[in-house]
Design an enzyme around this catalytic site. Structure first.
Site, PDB file in Angstrom:
ATOM      1  N   GLU A  74      15.899  23.865  32.355  1.00 19.54           N
ATOM      2  CA  GLU A  74      16.057  25.683  32.325  1.00 19.54           C
ATOM      3  C   GLU A  74      15.517  26.539  30.844  1.00 19.54           C
ATOM      4  O   GLU A  74      14.895  26.136  30.604  1.00 19.54           O
ATOM      5  CB  GLU A  74      17.859  25.756  31.731  1.00 19.54           C
ATOM      6  CG  GLU A  74      18.506  27.541  31.596  1.00 19.54           C
ATOM      7  CD  GLU A  74      17.723  28.069  33.032  1.00 19.54           C
ATOM      8  OE1 GLU A  74      18.554  27.927  34.259  1.00 19.54           O
ATOM      9  OE2 GLU A  74      17.347  29.723  32.939  1.00 19.54           O
ATOM     10  N   CYS A 116      28.228  36.013  37.879  1.00 23.31           N
ATOM     11  CA  CYS A 116      29.350  37.196  38.943  1.00 23.31           C
ATOM     12  C   CYS A 116      29.676  38.315  37.961  1.00 23.31           C
ATOM     13  O   CYS A 116      30.074  38.880  37.946  1.00 23.31           O
ATOM     14  CB  CYS A 116      29.785  35.745  39.201  1.00 23.31           C
ATOM     15  SG  CYS A 116      29.889  34.661  40.203  1.00 23.31           S
ATOM     16  N   ARG A 127      27.093  16.117  24.991  1.00 23.45           N
ATOM     17  CA  ARG A 127      28.223  15.431  25.862  1.00 23.45           C
ATOM     18  C   ARG A 127      27.393  14.739  26.148  1.00 23.45           C
ATOM     19  O   ARG A 127      26.534  13.688  27.403  1.00 23.45           O
ATOM     20  CB  ARG A 127      28.795  16.522  27.154  1.00 23.45           C
ATOM     21  CG  ARG A 127      30.151  16.798  26.951  1.00 23.45           C
ATOM     22  CD  ARG A 127      30.366  17.815  28.087  1.00 23.45           C
ATOM     23  NE  ARG A 127      31.546  18.276  27.474  1.00 23.45           N
ATOM     24  CZ  ARG A 127      31.692  19.152  26.866  1.00 23.45           C
ATOM     25  NH1 ARG A 127      31.367  19.950  26.664  1.00 23.45           N
ATOM     26  NH2 ARG A 127      33.484  19.280  26.357  1.00 23.45           N
ATOM     27  N   VAL A 169      10.388  23.502  35.036  1.00 31.00           N
ATOM     28  CA  VAL A 169       9.391  22.720  35.908  1.00 31.00           C
ATOM     29  C   VAL A 169       8.848  23.524  36.871  1.00 31.00           C
ATOM     30  O   VAL A 169       8.869  24.173  37.399  1.00 31.00           O
ATOM     31  CB  VAL A 169      10.575  22.058  36.669  1.00 31.00           C
ATOM     32  CG1 VAL A 169       9.833  21.047  37.248  1.00 31.00           C
ATOM     33  CG2 VAL A 169      11.310  21.146  35.639  1.00 31.00           C
ATOM     34  N   ASP A 218      22.228  27.972  45.039  1.00 28.18           N
ATOM     35  CA  ASP A 218      21.620  29.431  45.937  1.00 28.18           C
ATOM     36  C   ASP A 218      20.677  29.320  46.677  1.00 28.18           C
ATOM     37  O   ASP A 218      19.499  30.107  47.186  1.00 28.18           O
ATOM     38  CB  ASP A 218      20.805  30.594  45.184  1.00 28.18           C
ATOM     39  CG  ASP A 218      22.959  31.410  44.545  1.00 28.18           C
ATOM     40  OD1 ASP A 218      23.152  30.767  45.394  1.00 28.18           O
ATOM     41  OD2 ASP A 218      22.377  32.411  43.845  1.00 28.18           O
ATOM     42  N   ASN A 258      29.306  26.056  42.432  1.00 26.13           N
ATOM     43  CA  ASN A 258      30.104  25.183  41.790  1.00 26.13           C
ATOM     44  C   ASN A 258      30.208  23.730  42.495  1.00 26.13           C
ATOM     45  O   ASN A 258      30.910  22.412  41.855  1.00 26.13           O
ATOM     46  CB  ASN A 258      31.222  26.145  41.026  1.00 26.13           C
ATOM     47  CG  ASN A 258      30.916  27.119  39.778  1.00 26.13           C
ATOM     48  OD1 ASN A 258      30.134  26.346  38.708  1.00 26.13           O
ATOM     49  ND2 ASN A 258      30.179  27.951  39.974  1.00 26.13           N
ATOM     50  N   TYR A 269      56.695  36.896  51.307  1.00 22.55           N
ATOM     51  CA  TYR A 269      57.082  38.521  51.160  1.00 22.55           C
ATOM     52  C   TYR A 269      58.452  38.619  49.881  1.00 22.55           C
ATOM     53  O   TYR A 269      59.581  38.040  50.136  1.00 22.55           O
ATOM     54  CB  TYR A 269      57.690  39.084  52.467  1.00 22.55           C
ATOM     55  CG  TYR A 269      58.639  40.104  52.671  1.00 22.55           C
ATOM     56  CD1 TYR A 269      57.947  41.768  52.592  1.00 22.55           C
ATOM     57  CD2 TYR A 269      59.817  40.483  52.898  1.00 22.55           C
ATOM     58  CE1 TYR A 269      58.128  42.894  51.725  1.00 22.55           C
ATOM     59  CE2 TYR A 269      60.535  41.823  52.975  1.00 22.55           C
ATOM     60  CZ  TYR A 269      60.066  42.334  52.502  1.00 22.55           C
ATOM     61  OH  TYR A 269      60.569  43.719  52.514  1.00 22.55           O
ATOM     62  N   TRP A 279      55.952  43.018  57.093  1.00 25.98           N
ATOM     63  CA  TRP A 279      55.150  42.180  57.721  1.00 25.98           C
ATOM     64  C   TRP A 279      53.536  41.999  57.231  1.00 25.98           C
ATOM     65  O   TRP A 279      52.368  43.570  56.893  1.00 25.98           O
ATOM     66  CB  TRP A 279      54.277  42.683  59.208  1.00 25.98           C
ATOM     67  CG  TRP A 279      55.412  42.353  60.553  1.00 25.98           C
ATOM     68  CD1 TRP A 279      56.569  42.911  61.137  1.00 25.98           C
ATOM     69  CD2 TRP A 279      55.200  41.148  60.714  1.00 25.98           C
ATOM     70  NE1 TRP A 279      57.685  42.156  61.626  1.00 25.98           N
ATOM     71  CE2 TRP A 279      56.299  41.638  62.325  1.00 25.98           C
ATOM     72  CE3 TRP A 279      54.324  39.985  61.322  1.00 25.98           C
ATOM     73  CZ2 TRP A 279      57.033  40.548  63.232  1.00 25.98           C
ATOM     74  CZ3 TRP A 279      54.674  38.937  62.529  1.00 25.98           C
ATOM     75  CH2 TRP A 279      55.902  39.075  63.471  1.00 25.98           C
ATOM     76  N   ARG A 322      48.945  40.515  64.840  1.00 30.60           N
ATOM     77  CA  ARG A 322      49.935  40.809  66.276  1.00 30.60           C
ATOM     78  C   ARG A 322      48.683  41.512  67.138  1.00 30.60           C
ATOM     79  O   ARG A 322      48.870  41.140  68.563  1.00 30.60           O
ATOM     80  CB  ARG A 322      50.761  41.522  65.899  1.00 30.60           C
ATOM     81  CG  ARG A 322      51.883  40.898  65.951  1.00 30.60           C
ATOM     82  CD  ARG A 322      53.276  41.267  64.696  1.00 30.60           C
ATOM     83  NE  ARG A 322      53.452  42.709  65.601  1.00 30.60           N
ATOM     84  CZ  ARG A 322      54.476  43.166  64.892  1.00 30.60           C
ATOM     85  NH1 ARG A 322      55.394  43.295  63.568  1.00 30.60           N
ATOM     86  NH2 ARG A 322      55.091  44.486  65.700  1.00 30.60           N
TER      87      ARG A 322
END
Ligand SMILES: Cc1cc2nc3c(=O)[nH]c(=O)nc-3n(C[C@H](O)[C@H](O)[C@H](O)COP(=O)(O)OP(=O)(O)OC[C@H]3O[C@@H](n4cnc5c(N)ncnc54)[C@H](O)[C@@H]3O)c2cc1C
Length: 460
Positions: free
Chosen positions: A37, A47, A74, A84, A290, A312, A433, A441, A449
């Protein structure tokens, strides 16, 4: 047996989701993972940058889902500030540069993941590199913008571009007490909507005190004697004073490494993959986020749609494949939501011009409704535009502009699009509803509709 070697290029959403999923499936004795990175941060939410800049999220680090140290814990060899700079596909190795020392070294791989994201468009204009001109693509970019905002005593901001990043940044700067002007080239802000829906965004932004200037072709950033941005000039000969300039003119896939290595790219410059996110024609290389094109299931063609929600999922699919499992990413229907101050904006599927470009004959229906029962306290206005195919009545797209509670209703339409439903079928959906949540509606069904009637009238 020696562990397989996985190299990941890019340490944010797609790259680290892939690395983490692969690690879940295979332990370090089976799979050695090295991730590069070039920035300081990993697994962050770009975001969230507008909400941190605007002060709604108080701490930058709240946007970081997993730090480099947490990844290392991890068993992922995470190398930050390391870029890179070359892919050697024949030799199965990548050349990386330590951005601190400048030292370069090669790392061998058995499997490679390219997750280099997108590059913000930066037109070559005089003054574009001046102090005070900022992109907001990465958390490092966000930090640089925050440093400028904290230093400047001026209170005038110009945002160039009125896509969702432009409008979210306009809100953020208003939140920090700036006087904001948004300059954009198009007829209306939010070109991801049809112009009639974009006009609603324009009117609302002006009502919030955000000045938006349509048809503004930026030609130059003017600077003061210290080289700081002082104004933005346009082709019309106008100058907009600015203590800070934020660029939100769109992005393009960051694929120069892939291009140099001869990997297959689509029309947008994004990498081409199969449904398991394997780069086409390359068994041991995956790519997502992306930097790739995705299949638009409604238009039936590939497009570059740079969104975190895809990145993701791509990462998860890639990590499964790399780790010996099986998963696919079938494609998208083009769903996106955003907001500017109190106004929510959403879209899914095709706009009128997309439907025309795809050769589809369609009708459109626009309705006004409210987010809750009209009598319920806090009911907000909501406009829904729906496109349906002539003759078949197949749902083609939905756009929504309205108050709090509007945007996520687009998900009903996204599901209907994915299922290939007709507008008739949308009318019959059993949606929930109660007065605090919707009119009896749902606005999506009111639009459906009207679309049903339009389909019938068009083919009568
Ligand atoms: C301000 C803003 C708001 C957004 N809001 C939303 C939203 O509300 N909803 C939504 O769905 N999406 C949103 N997005 C888009 C979302 O953030 C991206 O789609 C997502 O971050 C893409 O993830 P990625 O891993 O593909 O790429 P990136 O997040 O761009 O990560 C790529 C990483 O690769 C690194 N890199 C690149 N080249 C190299 C190299 N050669 N060597 C080493 N490292 C390299 C970069 O430094 C970067 O950290 C927003 C984006 C921005 C900028």
């Amino acid at each position: 047996m020696a562990a397989e070697r996985l190299v990941v290029v890019g340490g944010d959403a797609a790259g680290m989701a892939a690395a983490s999923q692969a690690r879940r499936l295979k332990g370090p004795t089976e799979l050695a993972i090295t991730a590069f990175e070039r920035g300081h941060f990993t697994s962050y939410s770009a975001c969230g940058i507008p909400y941190w800049v605007g002060g709604r999220v108080p701490e930058r680090d709240a946007l970081i889902a997993r730090t480099p140290e947490e990844h290392r814990a991890r068993d992922i060899d995470l190398r930050t500030r390391t870029e890179v700079v070359e892919l050697d596909l024949a030799g199965q190795r990548v050349r990386a540069r330590d951005l601190g020392s400048g030292a370069e070294s090669w790392t061998d791989y058995d499997k490679l993941v390219l997750a280099t994201g997108a590059r913000p468009v930066r037109p070559r204009l005089p003054g574009i590199g001046a102090h005070g001109v900022h992109g907001v693509q990465t958390l490092d970019d966000g930090q640089r913008l925050m440093d400028t905002l904290e230093r400047t005593s001026g209170r005038r901001a110009v945002v160039v571009g009125a896509g969702y990043i432009g409008v979210e940044m306009a809100e953020a700067l208003v939140g920090r007490g700036f006087e904001v002007t948004v300059l954009h080239r198009g007829e209306q802000p939010m070109a991801t909507l049809d112009p009639d829906m974009g006009a609603l965004v324009h009117a609302a932004m002006n009502g919030m005190g955000i000045r938006t200037v349509a048809g503004a072709e930026v030609t130059k950033i003017l600077t003061d004697e210290e080289g700081r941005a002082s104004a933005v000039a346009t082709a019309a000969g106008d100058e907009y004073p600015a203590d800070v300039v934020v660029l939100g003119i769109g992005v393009e896939p960051r694929t120069s490494l892939a291009r140099a290595a001869g990997l297959p790219l689509g029309e947008s410059g994004g990498l081409l993959t199969d449904l398991s996110m394997r780069v086409r024609g390359h068994e041991n290389i995956w790519s997502g986020g992306d930097c790739v094109e995705v299949l638009d299931l409604v238009a039936g063609r590939n497009r570059h749609i740079p969104l975190g929600t895809h990145a993701n999922k791509h990462g998860q699919v890639i990590g499964s494949g790399v780790g010996g499992g099986y998963a696919t990413f079938p494609g998208v229907v083009g769903t996106a939501v955003s907001k500017v101050c109190e106004l929510e904006i959403a879209r899914t599927g095709l706009r009128e011009k997309d439907a025309l470009a795809a050769g589809l004959r369609f009708v459109s229906a626009t309705i006004e409704s409210t987010t809750t029962a009209g009598y319920y306290p806090g009911a907000a206005k909501m406009t829904v535009k729906m496109l349906a195919e002539r003759r078949t009545g197949r749902l083609l797209g939905v756009q929504i502009v309205g108050g709090a509670g509007s945007a996520k209703r687009v998900d009903i339409a996204a599901v209907a699009l994915t299922a290939g439903m007709t507008v008739d079928q949308v009318v019959s959906l059993d949606l929930g509803y109660a007065p605090p949540f919707s009119p009896v509606w749902d606005p999506i069904q009111v639009a459906a509709r009207k679309a049903v009637s339009a389909v019938r009238a068009a083919d009568a």
